[in-house]
Design an enzyme around this catalytic site. Sequence first.
Site, PDB file in Angstrom:
ATOM      1  N   ILE A  28       0.953  -1.082  -0.236  1.00 26.97           N
ATOM      2  CA  ILE A  28       0.049  -0.202  -0.100  1.00 26.97           C
ATOM      3  C   ILE A  28       0.996   1.078   0.147  1.00 26.97           C
ATOM      4  O   ILE A  28       2.032   1.110   0.802  1.00 26.97           O
ATOM      5  CB  ILE A  28      -0.948   0.107   1.276  1.00 26.97           C
ATOM      6  CG1 ILE A  28      -1.839   1.224   1.209  1.00 26.97           C
ATOM      7  CG2 ILE A  28      -0.256  -0.256   2.424  1.00 26.97           C
ATOM      8  CD1 ILE A  28      -2.828   1.464   2.243  1.00 26.97           C
ATOM      9  N   SER A  29       0.581   1.968  -0.961  1.00 27.86           N
ATOM     10  CA  SER A  29       1.464   3.371  -1.001  1.00 27.86           C
ATOM     11  C   SER A  29       1.402   4.250   0.172  1.00 27.86           C
ATOM     12  O   SER A  29       0.419   4.200   0.828  1.00 27.86           O
ATOM     13  CB  SER A  29       1.257   4.259  -2.090  1.00 27.86           C
ATOM     14  OG  SER A  29       1.166   3.544  -3.515  1.00 27.86           O
TER      15      SER A  29
END
Length: 219
Positions: free
Chosen positions: A68-69
Site C-alpha cells: 500500500i503506497s
Amino acid sequence: MTSRFDGIGMTSMRTRARMVERLRERGIRDEELLAVMGSLPRHLFVDEALASRAYEDMSLPLGFGQTISSPYTVARMTEALRGGRALAKVLEVGTGCGYQTAVLAHLAKEVYSVERIGALLKRARAAFRDLRLYNVRLKHGDGQHGIPEAAPFDGIIVTAAMTHVPRALTEQLSVGGRMVLPLGTQEQVLHLIERTESGIRESALESVKFVPLIPGVVS
C-alpha cells in the site's frame, strides 16, 4: 460508542488529523482531497498487525509481493490527477488493497479499477462493501490493457511501475484527460500524461518507488 471505522489510539481521528498536517507540510494543497484522506479509515485496508502504522508516511506490505503506497504518494498522485478539476470517470490500474480506490471514489462520480491478483480484489471488494462505496466497478484482469469497454476516462492512475506508457492506456484517455503513473525500473519517476487536441503532453514530477507492474492474471 467507537466503531472500527473511527479507530482508537494510533488509528484514531486525531492520528488522521496529524497525517493530514504532515501532507500539508509536504506541499499537498488540494483541501477536498485532504478532507477525504482525513476521514477515510486507512487502517481498515492493511493487515490488523500493521494497523497502528497505517497513518505513518510509509508504504506497508500487503502480501503477494504488493504494497500500500504511503499517504504522501497517494495524495501526490491524486492531486496531480485532479489538477484542480472535478473528476467524472476514472480508471485505476492496480486495485491492491483498495485504499487509493476509496480515495478516488470520494472524488469522482465513477471509478473503474482493475487488479491482476484475485485474492487482493476480493479483500478490496469487502472493504468497499463495509464502507458503502457503490460507485466503484472492479475487474479481475491484466492492468496494462486497461478497461477499453468502459473508456474513455478523464483520469487514469497507475499504481505499479511501468517501463513505458502503454498505448492501450493513452487511447483510453479522453481529450483533456490526465494520466499519472510511475515509469522506470531501478530509478522510477512519477509522470503526468495529458491528452490534448493536438496530441500527448508528458512531464516528470518526482522520484518514487513502486513495485513493478506484472502482466497476466492470478487467482
